[in-house]
Design a protein around this motif. Structure first.
Motif, PDB file in Angstrom:
ATOM      1  N   TRP A  36      -7.746   6.413   1.035  1.00  0.00           N
ATOM      2  CA  TRP A  36      -7.190   7.728   1.387  1.00  0.00           C
ATOM      3  C   TRP A  36      -5.675   7.704   1.296  1.00  0.00           C
ATOM      4  O   TRP A  36      -5.062   8.638   0.754  1.00  0.00           O
ATOM      5  N   ALA A  37      -5.073   6.658   1.825  1.00  0.00           N
ATOM      6  CA  ALA A  37      -3.613   6.555   1.792  1.00  0.00           C
ATOM      7  C   ALA A  37      -3.108   6.542   0.354  1.00  0.00           C
ATOM      8  O   ALA A  37      -2.112   7.203   0.020  1.00  0.00           O
ATOM      9  N   ARG A  38      -3.778   5.797  -0.518  1.00  0.00           N
ATOM     10  CA  ARG A  38      -3.375   5.721  -1.926  1.00  0.00           C
ATOM     11  C   ARG A  38      -3.452   7.097  -2.591  1.00  0.00           C
ATOM     12  O   ARG A  38      -2.590   7.452  -3.408  1.00  0.00           O
ATOM     13  N   ASP A  39      -4.472   7.854  -2.237  1.00  0.00           N
ATOM     14  CA  ASP A  39      -4.680   9.172  -2.855  1.00  0.00           C
ATOM     15  C   ASP A  39      -3.832  10.270  -2.221  1.00  0.00           C
ATOM     16  O   ASP A  39      -3.832  11.408  -2.719  1.00  0.00           O
ATOM     17  N   PHE A  81      -6.877   8.041   8.766  1.00  0.00           N
ATOM     18  CA  PHE A  81      -6.212   7.459   9.939  1.00  0.00           C
ATOM     19  C   PHE A  81      -4.720   7.246   9.717  1.00  0.00           C
ATOM     20  O   PHE A  81      -3.894   7.599  10.579  1.00  0.00           O
ATOM     21  N   PHE A  82      -4.325   6.667   8.600  1.00  0.00           N
ATOM     22  CA  PHE A  82      -2.901   6.387   8.389  1.00  0.00           C
ATOM     23  C   PHE A  82      -2.098   7.683   8.336  1.00  0.00           C
ATOM     24  O   PHE A  82      -0.977   7.753   8.845  1.00  0.00           O
ATOM     25  N   GLY A  83      -2.667   8.712   7.747  1.00  0.00           N
ATOM     26  CA  GLY A  83      -1.998  10.006   7.745  1.00  0.00           C
ATOM     27  C   GLY A  83      -1.905  10.600   9.128  1.00  0.00           C
ATOM     28  O   GLY A  83      -0.902  11.256   9.479  1.00  0.00           O
ATOM     29  N   GLU A  84      -2.922  10.380   9.946  1.00  0.00           N
ATOM     30  CA  GLU A  84      -2.915  10.919  11.307  1.00  0.00           C
ATOM     31  C   GLU A  84      -1.844  10.232  12.152  1.00  0.00           C
ATOM     32  O   GLU A  84      -1.194  10.872  12.986  1.00  0.00           O
ATOM     33  N   LEU A 127      -2.057  -0.639  16.875  1.00  0.00           N
ATOM     34  CA  LEU A 127      -2.828  -1.823  16.489  1.00  0.00           C
ATOM     35  C   LEU A 127      -4.277  -1.383  16.316  1.00  0.00           C
ATOM     36  O   LEU A 127      -4.953  -1.063  17.292  1.00  0.00           O
ATOM     37  N   LYS A 128      -4.751  -1.356  15.075  1.00  0.00           N
ATOM     38  CA  LYS A 128      -6.036  -0.747  14.754  1.00  0.00           C
ATOM     39  C   LYS A 128      -7.085  -1.796  14.407  1.00  0.00           C
ATOM     40  O   LYS A 128      -6.901  -2.610  13.494  1.00  0.00           O
ATOM     41  N   THR A 130     -11.683   0.363   7.092  1.00  0.00           N
ATOM     42  CA  THR A 130     -10.278   0.262   6.703  1.00  0.00           C
ATOM     43  C   THR A 130     -10.113   0.443   5.197  1.00  0.00           C
ATOM     44  O   THR A 130      -9.133   1.039   4.741  1.00  0.00           O
ATOM     45  N   ALA A 131     -11.066  -0.048   4.413  1.00  0.00           N
ATOM     46  CA  ALA A 131     -10.994   0.120   2.963  1.00  0.00           C
ATOM     47  C   ALA A 131     -10.941   1.595   2.594  1.00  0.00           C
ATOM     48  O   ALA A 131     -10.156   2.018   1.728  1.00  0.00           O
ATOM     49  N   ALA A 132     -11.772   2.406   3.245  1.00  0.00           N
ATOM     50  CA  ALA A 132     -11.757   3.847   2.979  1.00  0.00           C
ATOM     51  C   ALA A 132     -10.437   4.463   3.394  1.00  0.00           C
ATOM     52  O   ALA A 132      -9.932   5.388   2.737  1.00  0.00           O
TER      53      ALA A 132
END
Length: 458
Positions: free
Chosen positions: A289-292, A445-448, A435-436, A283-285
């Motif tokens: 990714w979401a931040r970038d 994942f968040f982008g997907e 729910l992940k 999840t940290a990764a």
């Protein structure tokens, strides 16, 4: 569901299950739905009135929170939950556990759940399937393995589960691990027996736990065949979603369900909102990714969120940031920790103590705060799709949104489908929610979830 299945299967429900957390509950729902078995996940004990709205359902789940609870809590709560499910008359009643089996005698005791559950079914054995190849979980000679980024680990050497902040896995042999939690007889049917067909199922009046190795598609189908054909007058099983995958593999081999599992594909949306209470490096990764990649990522200040005098102000602060982002067409993500080495994780006991809370109370407070953030955000912003990361956080958030039940709307990442919420509140009915679990999904994942699924590389 095929016409053959209607003729070959018993009338009524085929399986009911209690999920020890919400993410695992949706994982099991996904496995059955993809196999062609209509499934409904209830957030409270299923009522006849609710089930009457879904006459085609053949599997019913009840999402719970026992993975983070004490044996005393289980003694108080699980009998009612199991009774409500057993009363539905399905031949298999499952206590759905995580495929990483994280548990201990003090927290999330699978052994205690088994001791409570076997009394609710008439069977003289309690099968256990933990391996789930689709999720990269494998059991061989009773030992559990999990793969991360293409590399397999014994579960007690897994980079995340061996360091779990509450229930670290320090034993890969699940027989040894489970014996710390129950005095019940524990037996094993290993993969050599399954592949040779030389399986001798020994049962007993004390209802022994019978672990069944699963490490590939052949042993998966064989395990499903064994459980289904030996279900007798009804069995109780503590298993991961490997049970659902195993039963589906057996039914598929007999032409009872479609040969190719499938789920609908999701459409894209312009904006999603996410909250995360996960401490996982996976999840940290995904947060990085979401931040970038254009998300508005905001950390929940844990000392302020846990302190009764500043909790309201901190909640409102992050809600306002998230609501402004949505108004600008930007997807917000509010998180409490960024991986197991985050000071919010390594220093969590001290943060909790400064707030006058023990670890369990503080963890629950974090989940409650994230739930309140999501509830307020949904009340203020026109959101159609949301994400919650972390098993305990998912339970806290989903249970606070006025949702009665979930069904699978579309596939996303294996183990984390896009769900459709059913609610008497028109503002919540039809909400799409993912729910992940901490270990689930690729880096984007968040982008997907926003895009409706994995996107092809340009």
């Amino acid at each position: 569901m095929t016409q053959a299945s209607k003729a070959a299967w018993p009338d009524g429900l085929l399986l009911t299950y209690y999920g020890d957390d919400f993410t695992g509950s949706t994982d099991s729902m996904e496995a059955m739905t993809a196999a062609g078995v209509p499934t409904l996940l209830c957030l409270d004990a299923p009522t006849p009135e609710l089930l009457a709205r879904f006459p085609d359902v053949r599997c019913v789940g009840l999402a719970g929170s026992s993975r983070g609870r004490s044996p005393q809590w289980m003694d108080d709560e699980l009998p009612r939950a199991f009774s409500s499910l057993a009363a539905l008359g399905a031949p298999i009643l499952q206590y759905k556990v995580c495929s990483t089996f994280d548990s201990s005698p003090q927290t999330g005791s699978i052994g205690r759940a088994i001791d409570i559950g076997v009394a609710h079914m008439r069977g003289n054995w309690s099968p256990m399937i933990v391996g789930a190849p689709r999720l990269k979980r494998y059991q061989a000679f009773g030992n559990l393995f999990a793969a991360v980024d293409g590399e397999g680990y014994r579960i007690d050497r897994h980079p995340t589960m061996s360091r779990h902040p509450v229930t670290p896995m320090n034993e890969a042999d699940l027989r040894v691990h489970l014996r710390r939690q129950t005095e019940r007889d524990i037996r094993l049917i290993d993969f050599v027996q399954l592949k040779s067909g030389d399986v001798r199922l020994e049962t007993g009046e004390d209802t022994p736990v019978v672990m069944i190795d699963v490490l590939d598609e052949e042993t998966l189908a064989a395990a499903g065949k064994l459980v289904w054909e030996a279900r007798g007058e009804g069995v109780f099983t503590a298993s991961s979603s490997g049970l659902q995958y195993a039963l589906a593999a057996h039914w598929r081999a007999n032409g009872l369900v479609p040969q190719t599992p499938s789920l609908p594909k999701a459409s894209s949306v312009d904006v999603i909102a996410a909250v995360s209470g996960s401490c996982s490096p996976v999840t940290a990764a995904q947060i990085r990714w979401a931040r970038d990649n254009g998300f508005r990522v905001e950390r929940l200040d844990l000392p302020r969120a846990l302190d009764a005098s500043s909790r309201e102000a901190e909640t409102e602060r992050v809600v306002e940031i998230a609501a402004r982002a949505v108004a600008q067409g930007i997807s917000p993500l509010v998180f409490s920790a960024e991986g197991p080495d985050d000071p919010a994780v390594t220093g969590f006991d001290g943060i909790a103590a400064n707030a006058g809370l023990n670890r369990a109370e503080a963890a629950r407070r974090v989940g409650e705060t994230l739930a309140e953030v999501m509830r307020r955000l949904l009340d203020r912003a026109p959101l159609r799709r949301v994400v919650v990361a972390g098993g305990d956080s998912s339970g806290e958030v989903a249970s606070k949104l006025g949702i009665a039940a979930l069904s699978v709307a579309a596939g996303m990442a294996p183990g984390s489908p896009l769900c459709r919420a059913w609610s008497d509140d028109p503002a919540r009915d039809g909400l799409e929610i993912v729910l992940k679990g901490g270990q689930i999904g690729g880096v984007s994942f968040f982008g997907e979830v926003r895009a409706g699924g994995p996107q092809a590389a340009p």
